[in-house]
Scaffold this motif. Structure first.
Motif, PDB file in Angstrom:
ATOM      1  N   THR A 197       0.828  -1.212   0.000  1.00  0.00           N
ATOM      2  CA  THR A 197       0.000   0.000   0.000  1.00  0.00           C
ATOM      3  C   THR A 197       0.860   1.259   0.000  1.00  0.00           C
ATOM      4  OG1 THR A 197      -1.809  -1.127   1.126  1.00  0.00           O
ATOM      5  CG2 THR A 197      -1.756   1.289   1.298  1.00  0.00           C
ATOM      6  N   ASP A 244       2.532   1.676  -3.364  1.00  0.00           N
ATOM      7  CA  ASP A 244       1.524   2.098  -4.349  1.00  0.00           C
ATOM      8  C   ASP A 244       1.190   3.574  -4.193  1.00  0.00           C
ATOM      9  OD1 ASP A 244       1.436  -0.446  -5.401  1.00  0.00           O
ATOM     10  OD2 ASP A 244      -0.509  -0.970  -4.513  1.00  0.00           O
ATOM     11  N   LYS A 245       0.995   4.015  -2.952  1.00  0.00           N
ATOM     12  CA  LYS A 245       0.681   5.436  -2.721  1.00  0.00           C
ATOM     13  C   LYS A 245       1.792   6.326  -3.256  1.00  0.00           C
ATOM     14  CE  LYS A 245      -2.391   5.320   1.284  1.00  0.00           C
ATOM     15  NZ  LYS A 245      -2.577   5.829   2.661  1.00  0.00           N
ATOM     16  N   GLN A 305       3.987   5.662  -5.562  1.00  0.00           N
ATOM     17  CA  GLN A 305       4.044   5.584  -7.018  1.00  0.00           C
ATOM     18  C   GLN A 305       2.868   6.299  -7.677  1.00  0.00           C
ATOM     19  OE1 GLN A 305       4.620   1.352  -7.267  1.00  0.00           O
ATOM     20  NE2 GLN A 305       6.832   1.548  -7.099  1.00  0.00           N
ATOM     21  N   MET A 306       1.794   6.539  -6.916  1.00  0.00           N
ATOM     22  CA  MET A 306       0.649   7.309  -7.441  1.00  0.00           C
ATOM     23  C   MET A 306       0.759   8.777  -7.047  1.00  0.00           C
ATOM     24  SD  MET A 306      -2.589   4.680  -7.036  1.00  0.00           S
ATOM     25  CE  MET A 306      -2.733   4.977  -5.308  1.00  0.00           C
ATOM     26  N   ASP A 307       1.977   9.192  -6.676  1.00  0.00           N
ATOM     27  CA  ASP A 307       2.276  10.581  -6.341  1.00  0.00           C
ATOM     28  C   ASP A 307       1.580  11.058  -5.071  1.00  0.00           C
ATOM     29  OD1 ASP A 307       4.004  12.624  -7.076  1.00  0.00           O
ATOM     30  OD2 ASP A 307       2.378  13.799  -7.975  1.00  0.00           O
ATOM     31  N   MET A 308       1.254  10.146  -4.179  1.00  0.00           N
ATOM     32  CA  MET A 308       0.723  10.515  -2.864  1.00  0.00           C
ATOM     33  C   MET A 308       1.925  10.593  -1.934  1.00  0.00           C
ATOM     34  SD  MET A 308      -2.623   8.010  -2.777  1.00  0.00           S
ATOM     35  CE  MET A 308      -3.322   8.662  -1.266  1.00  0.00           C
ATOM     36  N   LYS A 309       2.387  11.815  -1.676  1.00  0.00           N
ATOM     37  CA  LYS A 309       3.637  11.969  -0.936  1.00  0.00           C
ATOM     38  C   LYS A 309       3.552  12.950   0.221  1.00  0.00           C
ATOM     39  CE  LYS A 309       5.190  14.906  -4.698  1.00  0.00           C
ATOM     40  NZ  LYS A 309       6.154  15.082  -5.773  1.00  0.00           N
ATOM     41  N   GLU A 320      -0.973  11.587   3.957  1.00  0.00           N
ATOM     42  CA  GLU A 320      -1.347  10.479   3.084  1.00  0.00           C
ATOM     43  C   GLU A 320      -0.563   9.204   3.413  1.00  0.00           C
ATOM     44  OE1 GLU A 320      -2.484  12.869  -1.000  1.00  0.00           O
ATOM     45  OE2 GLU A 320      -0.353  12.564  -0.540  1.00  0.00           O
TER      46      GLU A 320
END
Length: 145
Positions: free
Chosen positions: A63, A66-67, A69-73, A77
């Motif tokens: 998880t 994935d976060k 890599q989905m630009d959740m930084k 988050e």
């Protein structure tokens, strides 16, 4: 013989935990055993909890990667999942005491602790965190045998 008896009786008329449980018609042998051993359910090393912890750790590693890599930084988050990962790793007594994944997770919790909720990791930090999480997940799987 049990850790709880040192403070017992907590209620007059019940000399020990077993008497108390019987007096209130409590039929919960697993809870009685945990109390006798002085261990809450979160640290008991029975196979059910270990298996659940293993599944949760793997899930959190995936998880978090994935976060990222989905630009959740942003801190808000990532922090809850990362803190949960650290907490589960801490409770897993079957891990080596110097397990590298635990040390890396602590490092990232410490890094996020310095940030405000809306602050974001920069690209270099994201790349390093993904690397640390993936290598920690691989090391975790190796420790399982």
């Amino acid at each position: 013989s049990s850790g709880i008896n040192a403070e017992w009786p907590l209620r007059p008329g019940y000399p020990d935990i077993k008497s108390f449980m019987n007096g209130f018609y409590m039929d919960c042998p697993a809870a009685a055993q945990r109390i006798e051993e002085g261990k809450p359910i979160t640290v008991q090393d029975n196979q059910g909890n270990v298996s659940k912890s293993i599944a949760n750790v793997i899930s959190l590693y995936i998880t978090l990667c994935d976060k990222l890599q989905m630009d959740m930084k942003a801190k808000d988050e990532l922090y809850a999942d990362l803190k949960c990962l650290v907490d589960i790793l801490d409770r897993m007594s079957n891990l080596p005491p110097n397990f590298e994944g635990k040390e890396k997770a602590y490092k990232w919790v410490s890094e996020l602790d310095k940030m405000s909720a809306a602050d974001c990791l920069d690209e270099e930090q994201v790349r390093q965190m993904v690397f640390d999480l993936e290598s920690s997940r691989e090391a975790f799987v190796r420790t399982l045998g």
